[in-house]
Design a protein around this motif. Structure first.
Motif, short mmCIF file in Angstrom:
data_model
loop_
_atom_site.label_atom_id
_atom_site.label_comp_id
_atom_site.label_asym_id
_atom_site.label_seq_id
_atom_site.Cartn_x
_atom_site.Cartn_y
_atom_site.Cartn_z
N SER A 148 6.20 -11.11 -7.76
CA SER A 148 5.71 -10.46 -6.55
C SER A 148 5.80 -8.95 -6.70
O SER A 148 6.47 -8.44 -7.59
N LEU A 149 5.12 -8.25 -5.80
CA LEU A 149 5.10 -6.78 -5.85
C LEU A 149 6.35 -6.16 -5.27
O LEU A 149 6.46 -4.95 -5.22
N ARG A 171 1.57 -12.80 -7.05
CA ARG A 171 0.54 -11.96 -7.68
C ARG A 171 -0.81 -12.66 -7.69
O ARG A 171 -1.85 -11.98 -7.63
N LEU A 189 -3.05 -11.71 -4.76
CA LEU A 189 -3.37 -10.31 -4.49
C LEU A 189 -4.87 -10.07 -4.41
O LEU A 189 -5.32 -9.17 -3.72
N ASN A 237 0.26 -1.10 -12.31
CA ASN A 237 -0.67 -1.91 -11.52
C ASN A 237 -1.86 -1.10 -11.04
O ASN A 237 -2.97 -1.60 -10.94
N ASN A 280 -8.32 -10.29 -11.17
CA ASN A 280 -6.94 -10.28 -10.67
C ASN A 280 -6.75 -9.38 -9.45
O ASN A 280 -5.71 -9.43 -8.82
#
Length: 2038
Positions: free
Chosen positions: A803-804, A863, A866, A886, A905
């Motif tokens: 995850s971010l 991710r 996203l 990113n 992505n």
């Protein structure tokens, strides 16, 4: 605008019926000064009188004073209230008789009583006494009637002052005089006006004469024609077209209004008039005429003379220029001024009547004398003619020219025109006409408008006092006031402010007006002045605004609009209601204002309740507007009701112990049950059972906070929340419902605001079942649940999902456990703690939009998801986290050229998203934008700002790239990148960059249209030239392109015109024009043919081209060849054809030898011609004989000399003359060709060959060349003219003309200095002087005066050496040299004057033997400086000789030279040098002590000391400094002299400190040296001189600031020669007084006497006390070590007077606190006991008794002050017992008086008045007790206890019976308290016999053995005998003894003999004693105790004692015990009270 306007008529008093009937016959009406009586002059006869003050029975009745009256006047008295029911009137009959009547009111009617009468004959006789005889009186006018005196004007020129002293006394003539007017003028007097003692007489021809009615002086004259503007000057006669009839002057004497016979009027500004024509002001005093000269005997330079002169100036010169002193001066000036003083007038606009001495209402302080008046008026403005100020900016002449017609009717229609009132801006006229009756005309001076007001026929104007200008009319309705420009509301508002509400109400009632709306400021004034009637009227006036029962004004007005208007009016009333509330609150807090507060509260609550009732009475259901209004009213009622008297005020902290508060409360059935419950249970029970009021009552009974409804409801809501925590929603809903809440709404609020998840989920479930949530709220709830699940630790993250939220790319992971613990502690409620679980309040979440929600969820998303996120949210998150990897990944994936390889992505990314949602730092932002730009992506913000775009491109390699970095750029204006860049270069003039850019991208007009834009070409010519040059480069073979490029080039060269071939020719650029035409289309031929009319750029006028080609004849001939008659061009021609027209070069004759010459004749010679050709010589030569001048001209002197010898000299008979002539001619030739060196050299050589001197010629040629070079250098283009002019002057010079010589000399001097300047050398250098020798040679050779130009330059540059050398070399005459010395500096001038005036070599022939005798000096001043120097060499003592000569000749330089000898006395040289450098006066004073001649005197240190003192006293320190620098360079006195200069002249005190320190160091060094150098001065002498200088410095300080700085300098220096401690005291004193205006007397600066210093400080203390500067005074006293007694006492007196001035002194508490503070202040400042005692004693003697009520307080205050006086006096070691006793006696007088007054008031039983001690504050009594001195040992002496003090038996009659009773009562009190000493003293003071005092003293005497029973006083013995007979038994006597004292308990030890006579007598006396019995009992007990003690001692020792011995022992012991008894007795009463004894 002229016309009729509306006025306000206010009826003041209605008229009676009789008055209305007489109104039509009234000719004139006047109001008395007191405005209480009205008089009307009736036309048929009589004066109608009416009182305007209603009597007891109603309105007063009218009365008529019969008689043929012509005029009348009311008396003007200074005090109108002395006799309110009486007034006087002066009546004038038509037969010129005067009558004085006194009018008294009887039964409401005026009853006139005649007091005086004066007939015409009587008046004549009175005038005859004053030497004025009249045949008849044809006119009589009453000017004034004031204070039983009147002023009359008889026959227009006699002023009479009459006095009416008493009823039976005859009329007196106080003064009588005639006015100085010619008879012809008297005939023209048409009107008179009297105002403030000044009489104005109007001449019909246009003059106004102004006289003083006091002495008849002619004060001024006014020429109306001058003001009118008809007369240009004052010397011409005026012209008035229409005769003048009336004049009226304003009361302030500033404006006069004149009326003409044609009913025109004009206003005259008297101030402006007399400024314009000051000569017409006859009484004016000019300050310039006053003698400004000093008194006799004073020098003009003396300060006293300056002070005298400054007295006549407006502002005196002040030495103290501090800001504080300036403010104090202004304050004094303002305080001296009075309200009516002309001093308040602007200085630039002083009134014209300022010089009138008898003007009523003037200020006598200013006008008392002429000198003071002139001193008051500044000199700059003392009545110089000035331009008057005009408000509209117009000129004075424009504003004063116009006459104004007042009535609009024709003159024949106007019956009467009168001017009644005049002010500074307006005038009021009364116009009477037959048709319309009375009309008022109001004339505005500024706008020149006349406004008319019609009143009809039955109206009469009423005259009143001029001091109060009122417009009153008598109409049918009554006496009315007319107001102009004022509405009814404005009038009533002002009347409310300046009057009262009662007056306003009366006026409204009298005029039938409705109540107006009173403004809020009137309410403020009413509240401030506590006018309840004003408040009542204000509230009543607002009731009409809130009347809902009134019908609507029209059908269109609905009820809603009426309710809205109601609310608006209520909102506007809120400031007034707030004001009332604040006034009620403020007054309620003050006890003395509580009654006013209650009344104000009653009025306000009544008004609010009535308005609230109005709402609910007239409306069934109030709408939203009325409901808001009701809420507002309710809020105010709730706010105010707590101020009600019986409103309960709960006290939470009080403990309720009784049932006082429950008496009015009802009994509750539930009380018994609720007593067992907690408060929360009681509240829950009450709410559920709907018994909330009962519960509130219950809580009120128990004084619980829940009695407040707000607290009750809050507790109920807490119970609701507790129910929800227990999942009991039913009970919670019931509680809410019974408390009056909306259940669902409250549950919704709790749900949204709670952080308890259990409660929230419960409420969400309940409300969802009720379907209460909206769709938006449902989504929000789901989102909150999602957030809580994501962020709680129960949510298990997938370890495989990245995850971010990780920060691996950002920084090192940290341990956040501590921070999480803090967050957990914050994120919990009061019941349970949620560990690591996120709780979100619904109220927060409902304000989050979709973007915010997604940003919250984003960190927890995997991710893979996203790509479905909102790109804006994702971009903000990544940039905020600075996640560069990113970000790069997303940017790379979003590149347009990126080939898709699989699944994406990231979501799509656009430049707009990037630009608007970037949250990173500026550094990363640049990196991101750079990365995008490299991919060809640019954000919008940079695309819109071209400069930002260029900056971005500069990071990427610039704009010159291939391919172009921004290929798809398109600006908002539609331009592409190339066009935008071209514009950018044009805006910033980037020529080279643009050229490079165009070349790089090969831009041309074809592919870049902006390059062909004509507007840009015109605005930037260089741009067009650049484009055209590039066009030529691209197509070099196209001539058209070259032509256009040339035109563009020409446009740059000729920017003012349009580029064309013609403009090139006009600008003189011919070749450029021809070159341009070569490339014109069609060539030059087409241009010349001028066929292309459509292209004006290449068109050219042939004539213009011909003119332009004039400098180029061949081109002109080629382009414009001459044409033959047939138009055929001529053939080609040769050079010979061209020159054939030139006669000297005829080709037919001269060029025959040339083969190309086709024009040569056939017989021409074929040989090359030359001058020696015989043929030519014979044919053409002219034979001439050459003389010597020819050869000289060609530079051949030898040929010239030979020719002269052969041709002329050999044949001459006079060879000498011939040689001279030849030399002269050669000189003329040489001068004519001075610029040719060969000619000049040949002529010089020729002269030498002739044997003549060539020096003069050589000098003249050199001079000529120098002048020619100088002039040609400045005038380049006129060489020939300059040469010819110079040759002409030189020729005249050779002829010997003096004028020419002088001209040449001037030119030579100019040329010389110019040459020196060009050479760059100094003008007075040696090189310059050597070159100057040419000028001197020129002067000498031509025999003219020597030039002084060089000497002047030397003087200007102060080069005295070159000056002397030059004068010596060329032997200048003295008068020539001395005049030049003025250009030197003064010192050099003096030296050179002394040196040069004695030089013998100034005479050119002085060196010849014949003149040597004549050169011997004839006086003692003929010796030169050099002669003195030569003669001194032969003297045995050359130094002494030089000094003697220096003194004789006053030459200081000789002293300097004398000091150069080895044996010279330096002190002698220094003294002589100083003496010879000063003026005669100083020299005489410095040598006054020398008995012999100064030349022969031997100068020593004593002489130098005298010189030192004299020079310093005259402040000539600079001379001393220079002398010491010359002769004693190392002397320490140099430092002290430099210090003197720095302090006294430069004011550089810091540098002076350095010099003073150096002086100290040098002195110290000299003291420590064992053997000082012989040249050094003695240290003692140096110290004495330095001390003289330091003391003089302090004396010579001009200001206190300088003295203070100097004293600081001295005080900061250690070991100074001055007295250090004394100087520091002076410094401290100066520092203390620096901010005051008090200066230090210079006499104390040098004496170093402490007594003198203290004396001066005492004087300063007095001045400081006068100014009220007591803190400074204390500091000064401390410095001088003086007592501060007077300072402290004066400060206390100042405070006392201040309290009296502000009106607080009458309060007892204020005075008590003041005297206590006064005593504390004395203690604090440690003043002497005597001073404090005297102060209090003096204050006690000045206690003021205002009334009988205050008498007791005054006595008590005096008693306190006397007590304080005695208290302080007792502190003195050497206290005077007599003085103390005297003060104590005065204290007892006060006590007696107070007790007497208290007895009279019925409180005699108590010693202290009850009204004094009712409060707990300080009182006079308890403060006096604190400082009582009655127990002082000095007073309590044994003599007062002796029986001898009872010598008097009868009291002296010094006291009254009441006072004796009071004294007896007070003495009894003293005896009861045990104060026997004081009681005895009081009896002594008043010689008062008191039986109890006698008994007490006898008891003591018997017990102590001081007397025996047989020696008692007779009355005591009688008393004892009677007592013994009356006694029945001794047992009965013994029964009372044990109760006497508890000290008798010892009696059981030893049995006393029962037959002791002393004991029996003491007990008998105790029984007879009324007061003091306790004291007697103690005496008895002590007696028995002492006797028992003695008996016991004797018994133990078993030794017999005689009775005499026993008695002696007993007496001594008893006395010792009794001495201690007094101390015990003093505390006995207090101890008895504490022990509970009765």
């Amino acid at each position: 605008m002229e016309g009729a306007k509306r006025e306000l008529r206010v009826l003041l008093a209605p008229l009676s019926g009789g008055a209305r009937g007489s109104l039509r016959d009234a000719a004139r009406a006047r109001l008395s000064r007191g405005q209480d009586a009205l008089g009307s002059l009736l036309v048929p006869g009589g004066i109608y009188l009416e009182s305007l003050v209603p009597s007891g029975g109603g309105r007063a009745r009218v009365s008529i004073l019969p008689g043929p009256w012509a005029d009348f006047m009311w008396e003007n008295t200074e005090d109108d209230d002395l006799q309110a029911d009486k007034t006087k009137i002066l009546a004038l009959s038509k037969s010129h008789e005067l009558f004085v009547y006194e009018l008294t009111i009887e039964d409401g009617k005026y009853n006139p009583v005649s007091l005086h009468s004066c007939k015409e004959d009587t008046l004549k006789k009175l005038l005859e006494v004053k030497n004025i005889s009249l045949s008849s009186i044809f006119s009589l006018r009453i000017l004034s009637f004031k204070n039983n005196k009147c002023i009359l004007l008889l026959n227009k020129f006699i002023v009479v002052h009459l006095a009416f002293p008493g009823k039976d006394s005859p009329v007196e003539t106080r003064d009588c005089f005639t006015l100085d007017l010619p008879p012809q003028v008297l005939e023209r007097i048409t009107d008179a006006h009297f105002s403030r003692g000044i009489l104005f007489l109007l001449d019909s021809s246009g003059w106004i004469y102004i006289f003083d009615s006091f002495d008849g002086a002619n004060l001024a004259n006014v020429n109306v024609a001058l003001w009118q503007g008809d007369v240009p000057g004052e010397d011409r006669s005026p012209t008035i077209t229409s005769p003048l009839t009336a004049v009226k002057v304003s009361h302030d004497l500033t404006v006069a209004v004149i009326i003409s016979s044609s009913n025109y009027a004009i206003s005259v500004d008297l101030n402006s008039y007399f400024r314009q024509f000051p000569g017409h002001l006859l009484c004016k005093r000019d300050s310039e005429n006053l003698p400004v000269k000093p008194p006799e005997g004073l020098d003009e330079d003396d300060l006293a003379s300056s002070d005298y002169s400054m007295e006549l100036l407006s502002l005196p010169f002040r030495t103290d220029r501090s800001w504080k002193a300036h403010l104090a001066s202004l304050r004094d000036m303002v305080r001296r001024r009075r309200p009516g003083s002309p001093d308040l007038v602007n200085d630039l606009n002083l009134p014209w009547y300022q010089f009138f001495t008898h003007l009523e209402g003037h200020d006598p302080e200013i006008y008392e004398n002429s000198e003071k008046m002139v001193a008051f008026v500044p000199r700059a403005v003392t009545w110089a003619p000035s331009k008057p100020l005009q408000s509209d900016g117009t000129n004075l002449s424009d504003a004063r020219q116009r006459w104004k017609q007042i009535p609009v009717e024709a003159p024949q229609e106007v019956v009467k025109l009168e001017c009644k009132l005049v002010t500074g801006v307006k005038a009021l006229f009364v116009v009477l006409t037959n048709d319309e009756g009375l009309t008022l005309a109001l004339w505005d001076f500024e706008s020149q408008d006349v406004t008319y007001y019609r009143f009809g026929k039955n109206s009469v104007y009423v005259d009143c006092s001029e001091e109060v200008p009122l417009c009153l009319l008598l109409t049918e309705h009554g006496l009315s006031l007319v107001l102009f420009g004022l509405t009814q509301d404005e009038f009533l508002n002002r009347l409310m402010i300046y009057g009262s509400a009662g007056v306003v109400d009366s006026v409204c009632h009298l005029n039938g007006w409705e109540r107006c709306s009173i403004p809020i400021h009137a309410l403020e004034a009413g509240l401030e002045n506590r006018q309840l009637d004003t408040v009542d009227l204000f509230l009543k006036s607002k009731e009409s605004l809130f009347n809902l029962s009134a019908p609507c004004s029209g059908p269109e007005q609905s009820a809603g609009s009426a309710f809205r208007s109601y609310l608006k009016n209520l909102e506007e009333l809120r400031p007034a209601l707030n004001l009332l509330c604040s006034a009620i609150k403020e007054n309620d807090m003050e006890p003395h204002s509580k009654h006013f507060s209650e009344q104000l509260l009653n009025l306000t609550l009544t008004f609010l309740s009535k308005q609230l009732e109005e709402i609910f009475v007239h409306t069934e259901e109030p709408d939203e507007f009325l409901q808001k209004g009701a809420n507002i009213l309710t809020d105010y009622i709730i706010k105010l009701r707590k101020f009600l008297r019986k409103y309960p005020r709960p006290e939470i902290n009080m403990v309720h112990t009784g049932s006082d508060l429950d008496e009015d409360l009802p009994a509750l059935e539930e009380s018994h049950m609720w007593e067992k419950l907690t408060p929360e249970e009681v509240i829950a029970e009450a709410i559920l059972n709907n018994k909330m009021p009962e519960a509130q009552t219950f809580f009120r009974m128990h004084q619980h906070p829940a009695q407040s409804l707000q607290e009750f409801i809050q507790t109920g809501l807490n119970l609701v929340y507790d129910c929800l925590l227990k999942d009991n929603t039913r009970e919670a809903s019931e509680l809410l419902r019974n408390m009056g809440f909306d259940v669902k709404e409250e549950l919704h609020k709790i749900c949204f605001y709670t952080v308890d998840k259990h409660v929230r989920d419960l409420l969400v479930k309940v409300l969802r079942e009720e379907n209460y949530f909206s769709e938006k709220e449902k989504k929000m709830i789901d989102f909150v649940h999602q957030v809580e699940s994501f962020y709680s630790e129960s949510f298990q993250e997938n370890k495989e999902i990245q995850s971010l939220s990780s920060f691996k790319n950002w920084g090192k992971e940290q341990d956040f456990s501590a921070h999480m613990a803090v967050l957990d502690s914050l994120n919990c409620d009061r019941h349970q703690v949620h560990s690591r679980r996120v709780r979100v309040m619904f109220n927060w979440a409902q304000w989050w939009d979709e973007l915010t929600q997604e940003m919250i969820l984003l960190p927890k998303k995997p991710r893979q998801e996203l790509k479905t996120c909102n790109p804006e949210v994702l971009w903000m998150h990544l940039t905020a986290q600075h996640d560069w990897l990113n970000i790069c990944s997303w940017i790379e994936e979003s590149e347009p050229n990126q080939i898709s390889c699989g699944q994406a992505n990231w979501p799509p990314l656009t430049p707009d998203i990037i630009d608007r949602n970037m949250l990173c730092s500026s550094y990363m932002r640049n990196d991101i934008l750079n990365k995008l730009a490299r991919n060809g992506i640019f954000v919008c913000s940079e695309l819109e700002d071209f400069e930002l775009l260029l900056q971005r491109l500069s990071y990427l390699g610039g704009v010159l790239q291939n391919p172009h970095p921004v290929p798809k750029y398109n600006a908002a204006s539609g331009l592409d990148f190339h066009a935008r860049f071209v514009l950018h270069c044009l805006e910033h003039n980037l020529q080279y960059l643009l050229y490079t850019y165009l070349d790089y991208y090969s831009l041309t007009p074809s592919n870049c249209p902006v390059l062909d834009n004509k507007e840009f070409h015109e605005a930037h010519p260089w741009f067009e030239f650049l484009v055209q040059c590039r066009g030529v480069a691209s197509n070099p073979r196209d001539p058209k392109m070259i032509f256009q490029a040339s035109l563009a080039n020409a446009q740059i060269l000729i920017p003012s015109n349009q580029a064309s071939v013609s403009s090139m020719l006009l600008e003189g650029r011919t070749l450029l024009a021809l070159a341009t035409t070569m490339y014109a289309p069609g060539g030059i031929d087409q241009v010349l043919q001028n066929e292309d009319v459509e292209k004006p750029l290449k068109k050219v006028d042939p004539q213009l081209l011909k003119m332009a080609l004039t400098p180029y004849p061949k081109l002109k001939a080629a382009l414009f060849p001459p044409c033959t008659s047939h138009g055929i061009l001529p053939p080609d021609i040769s050079l010979y054809h061209l020159v054939q027209s030139l006669a000297p070069f005829d080709p037919a004759k001269l060029f025959g030898w040339q083969s190309t010459n086709t024009l040569a004749v056939s017989d021409a010679s074929s040989d090359f011609p030359h001058f020696s050709s015989p043929e030519l010589v014979n044919k053409y030569a002219i034979m001439e004989r050459l003389d010597f001048l020819y050869y000289l001209h060609h530079g051949r002197p030898s040929f010239a000399f030979g020719t002269f010898l052969v041709q002329q000299l050999v044949k001459s008979k006079s060879p000498k003359q011939l040689i001279q002539q030849a030399g002269y001619e050669a000189c003329i030739l040489a001068l004519s060709f001075f610029s040719v060196p060969s000619v000049g050299a040949a002529c010089v050589c020729f002269l030498e060959l002739l044997g003549l001197d060539s020096l003069k010629l050589r000098v003249d040629i050199k001079v000529a060349n120098i002048i020619f070079s100088y002039r040609t250098r400045n005038e380049e283009s006129q060489h020939n003219q300059i040469r010819e002019s110079l040759v002409e002057k030189l020729t005249k010079l050779a002829d010997g003309e003096k004028a020419a010589t002088a001209e040449v000399l001037i030119l030579l001097e100019e040329a010389f200095w110019d040459a020196v300047e060009h050479q760059g050398i100094k003008k007075t250098s040696s090189d310059s002087r050597r070159q100057w020798s040419l000028v001197m040679q020129f002067c000498k050779l031509h025999n003219i005066g020597l030039s002084t130009s060089y000497l002047k330059e030397c003087a200007k540059s102060n080069d005295w050496l070159q000056f002397i050398i030059q004068t010596q070399l060329y032997s200048y005459q003295p008068d020539e040299v001395i005049s030049i010395l003025e250009d030197f500096t003064p010192i050099l001038k003096d030296h050179l004057m002394l040196a040069l005036e004695k030089l013998p070599f100034l005479c050119p022939d002085a060196g010849s033997p014949e003149n040597s005798a004549a050169s011997v000096p004839k006086s003692k001043y003929a010796d030169s400086l050099f002669q003195i120097l030569f003669q001194c060499q032969g003297n045995p003592n050359p130094s002494r000789y030089l000094l003697t000569e220096g003194l004789r000749e006053h030459t200081p330089i000789l002293s300097v030279l004398a000091a150069c000898f080895q044996d010279a006395n330096i002190i002698h040289c220094l003294c002589v040098w100083i003496i010879t450098t000063v003026d005669d006066t100083t020299r005489a004073e410095a040598t006054n002590h020398i008995q012999s001649s100064a030349e022969n005197h031997e100068w020593d240190l004593h002489d130098l000391s005298v010189i030192w003192k004299v020079f310093l006293r005259k402040q000539k320190s600079k001379t001393l400094l220079n002398g010491f620098q010359l002769f004693l360079k190392d002397s320490p006195l140099l430092y002290i002299l430099e210090m003197y200069e720095l302090c006294m002249n430069s004011k550089k005190y810091n540098e002076a400190k350095t010099k003073l320190d150096k002086f100290q160091e040098s002195l110290t060094k000299l003291r420590t040296e064992d053997e000082p150098p012989a040249s050094e001065l003695p240290v003692q002498w140096l110290e004495s001189q330095a001390l003289v200088l330091l003391e003089l410095m302090m004396q010579q300080c001009r200001t206190e600031y300088e003295l203070g700085k100097l004293l600081q300098l001295f005080a900061a220096t250690d070991n100074l020669l001055l007295d250090g401690p004394y100087v520091k005291k002076l410094c401290a004193l100066s520092e203390t007084l620096k901010d005051s205006s008090i200066s230090i007397n210079r006499s104390i600066l040098t004496g170093y006497n402490m007594e003198t210093f203290q004396s001066e400080c005492r004087s300063i203390l007095e001045q400081l006390q006068e100014k009220g500067m007591f803190s400074l005074a204390r500091e000064v006293a401390a410095i001088a070590e003086l007592p501060v007694d007077s300072v402290v006492t004066q400060e206390v007196l100042r405070d006392l007077h201040r309290l009296r001035d502000i009106g607080q002194w009458h309060q007892n508490q204020t005075r008590i606190e003041f005297w206590k503070k006064c005593n504390d202040n004395f203690v604090k400042n440690s003043i002497s006991s005597k001073a404090a005692s005297d102060f209090f004693f003096n204050q006690a003697n000045t206690v003021f008794q205002s009334s009988a009520h205050e008498k007791i307080n005054s006595i008590m205050e005096r008693h306190l002050l006397l007590t304080l006086a005695g208290h302080w006096l007792a502190k003195n070691d050497s206290v005077s017992l007599h003085k103390l006793e005297e003060i104590e006696k005065q204290i007892w007088i006060c006590r007696i008086a107070r007790q007497t007054l208290s007895t009279d008031e019925g409180s005699g039983k108590s010693r202290f008045p009850s009204h004094v001690v009712v409060n707990r504050d300080l009182t006079f009594d308890n403060l006096a007790k604190e400082f009582s001195f009655s127990k002082l040992p000095a007073l309590n002496t044994p003599k007062y206890l002796k029986l001898e003090t009872l010598a008097f038996r009868e009291s002296q009659q010094t006291l009254t019976n009441d006072e004796e009773q009071s004294l007896k009562f007070l003495i009894g009190r003293l005896l009861d308290e045990g104060s026997v000493h004081e009681a005895s003293r009081v009896c002594q003071y008043f010689h008062f016999y008191n039986r109890d005092v006698s008994v007490v003293l006898h008891c003591r005497a018997l017990a102590s053995g001081e007397t025996d029973l047989d020696k008692l006083h007779t009355d005591i013995q009688t008393l004892l005998v009677a007592r013994e007979k009356a006694s029945e038994s001794s047992a009965s006597q013994q029964s009372r003894v044990p109760s006497a004292s508890s000290l008798e308990d010892w009696t059981h030890i030893v049995a006393l003999p029962p037959d002791d006579e002393v004991v029996i007598s003491l007990k008998a006396l105790i029984d007879e004693c009324v007061h003091g019995r306790n004291y007697c009992r103690q005496v008895l007990c002590l007696y028995e105790l002492s006797k028992a003690f003695v008996v016991g001692c004797l018994h133990n020792q078993h030794r017999p004692r005689s009775r005499q011995r026993d008695s002696s022992c007993l007496r001594s012991f008893s006395i010792e015990v009794l001495c201690r008894l007094h101390t015990v007795a003093a505390f006995y009463p207090e101890a008895a009270r504490r022990s509970g004894w009765n």
